[in-house]
Design an enzyme around this catalytic site. Sequence first.
Site, PDB file in Angstrom:
ATOM      1  N   CYS A  37     -88.346   5.095  54.343  1.00 17.80           N
ATOM      2  CA  CYS A  37     -90.018   5.169  55.307  1.00 17.80           C
ATOM      3  C   CYS A  37     -89.499   6.678  55.835  1.00 17.80           C
ATOM      4  O   CYS A  37     -88.939   8.055  55.549  1.00 17.80           O
ATOM      5  CB  CYS A  37     -90.550   5.000  55.385  1.00 17.80           C
ATOM      6  SG  CYS A  37     -91.695   3.716  54.573  1.00 17.80           S
ATOM      7  N   ARG A  38     -89.337   5.625  57.500  1.00 17.06           N
ATOM      8  CA  ARG A  38     -88.560   6.909  58.404  1.00 17.06           C
ATOM      9  C   ARG A  38     -86.974   7.246  58.234  1.00 17.06           C
ATOM     10  O   ARG A  38     -86.931   8.879  58.489  1.00 17.06           O
ATOM     11  CB  ARG A  38     -88.911   6.454  59.777  1.00 17.06           C
ATOM     12  CG  ARG A  38     -89.951   5.939  60.123  1.00 17.06           C
ATOM     13  CD  ARG A  38     -90.066   4.938  61.147  1.00 17.06           C
ATOM     14  NE  ARG A  38     -89.611   3.683  60.593  1.00 17.06           N
ATOM     15  CZ  ARG A  38     -89.614   3.036  61.584  1.00 17.06           C
ATOM     16  NH1 ARG A  38     -89.950   2.168  62.915  1.00 17.06           N
ATOM     17  NH2 ARG A  38     -89.068   1.474  60.800  1.00 17.06           N
ATOM     18  N   SER A  39     -86.215   6.734  58.167  1.00 14.67           N
ATOM     19  CA  SER A  39     -84.445   7.569  58.378  1.00 14.67           C
ATOM     20  C   SER A  39     -84.442   8.007  57.604  1.00 14.67           C
ATOM     21  O   SER A  39     -83.341   8.568  56.833  1.00 14.67           O
ATOM     22  CB  SER A  39     -83.986   6.075  58.617  1.00 14.67           C
ATOM     23  OG  SER A  39     -83.494   4.961  57.738  1.00 14.67           O
ATOM     24  N   CYS A  66     -83.427   2.683  60.871  1.00 15.93           N
ATOM     25  CA  CYS A  66     -85.011   2.034  60.580  1.00 15.93           C
ATOM     26  C   CYS A  66     -85.068   0.855  59.937  1.00 15.93           C
ATOM     27  O   CYS A  66     -84.110   0.530  59.682  1.00 15.93           O
ATOM     28  CB  CYS A  66     -86.076   2.842  59.878  1.00 15.93           C
ATOM     29  SG  CYS A  66     -86.142   3.333  58.093  1.00 15.93           S
ATOM     30  N   ASP A 126     -93.784   3.153  62.709  1.00 18.72           N
ATOM     31  CA  ASP A 126     -93.122   3.064  61.330  1.00 18.72           C
ATOM     32  C   ASP A 126     -95.079   2.994  60.400  1.00 18.72           C
ATOM     33  O   ASP A 126     -95.545   2.087  60.505  1.00 18.72           O
ATOM     34  CB  ASP A 126     -92.994   1.115  60.650  1.00 18.72           C
ATOM     35  CG  ASP A 126     -92.934   0.270  59.918  1.00 18.72           C
ATOM     36  OD1 ASP A 126     -92.557   1.023  58.528  1.00 18.72           O
ATOM     37  OD2 ASP A 126     -92.466  -0.627  59.684  1.00 18.72           O
ATOM     38  N   ASN A 156     -84.858   1.907  55.155  1.00 13.74           N
ATOM     39  CA  ASN A 156     -84.289   2.903  54.847  1.00 13.74           C
ATOM     40  C   ASN A 156     -84.883   3.209  52.714  1.00 13.74           C
ATOM     41  O   ASN A 156     -84.462   3.582  53.082  1.00 13.74           O
ATOM     42  CB  ASN A 156     -82.690   3.196  54.349  1.00 13.74           C
ATOM     43  CG  ASN A 156     -82.166   3.526  54.735  1.00 13.74           C
ATOM     44  OD1 ASN A 156     -81.151   3.381  53.333  1.00 13.74           O
ATOM     45  ND2 ASN A 156     -82.664   4.706  54.888  1.00 13.74           N
TER      46      ASN A 156
HETATM   47  P1  4NP Z   1     -89.517   1.950  57.618  1.00 11.12           P
HETATM   48  O1  4NP Z   1     -90.237   1.090  56.804  1.00 11.12           O
HETATM   49  O2  4NP Z   1     -88.635   1.279  58.025  1.00 11.12           O
HETATM   50  O3  4NP Z   1     -89.297   3.869  57.997  1.00 11.12           O
HETATM   51  O4  4NP Z   1     -88.293   2.461  56.529  1.00 11.12           O
HETATM   52  C1  4NP Z   1     -90.755  -0.088  56.698  1.00 11.12           C
HETATM   53  C2  4NP Z   1     -90.079  -0.171  55.529  1.00 11.12           C
HETATM   54  C3  4NP Z   1     -89.843  -1.171  54.395  1.00 11.12           C
HETATM   55  C4  4NP Z   1     -90.368  -2.875  55.563  1.00 11.12           C
HETATM   56  C5  4NP Z   1     -90.826  -2.340  56.535  1.00 11.12           C
HETATM   57  C6  4NP Z   1     -91.197  -1.261  57.354  1.00 11.12           C
HETATM   58  N1  4NP Z   1     -90.877  -3.632  54.364  1.00 11.12           N
HETATM   59  O5  4NP Z   1     -91.654  -5.253  55.398  1.00 11.12           O
HETATM   60  O6  4NP Z   1     -90.732  -4.061  53.221  1.00 11.12           O
END
Ligand code: 4NP
Length: 158
Positions: free
Chosen positions: A13-15, A8, A125, A11
Amino acid sequence: MVRVLFVCLGNICRSPTAEGVFRKLVTEQGMERTIDIDSAGTHAYHINEPPDQRAVQAAAYREIDLTRIRGRKATLKDFDHFDYLLAMDEENKHNLLSIAPSDLAHKVRLLMEFSNSFNEREVPDPYWGGASGFDRVLDMIEDASRGLLADIRARYQL
Ligand code: 4NP
């Protein structure tokens, strides 16, 4: 060994959620020595950080432990090492393909290609939203994980 990397943006939340969900499924099936599982982000914002507390908590309700996962950024080596590089959304996929060696680009897919019950092609997201977003992410990933395992079993005759 079949190697699967979930990818993702951050790294956190989703992955990591996908890593935890898929590891639980693979372990339940007694295949933990056959399938190697990891996760990474396309960006470096959260290197060495544990997953987002909301993701940890939502997963814990389903008896999935994400607490030992630490953020890392996807690298060129990942394209050699892994058989599947599974992006959560089109942007992650695009970012992976922008660094992928052309002969290995076929390994990059969207995770939701393996879903049977959801029409969406992207895992949304949840970072900027509320707790319910994390539950929906889990629902989507659990469904796609079953399809992914079926794909691996068929492809590698496991
Ligand atoms: P992820 O979510 O891609 O599912 O881990 C996010 C985590 C952090 C951010 C964006 C999306 N960020 O902008 O810091």
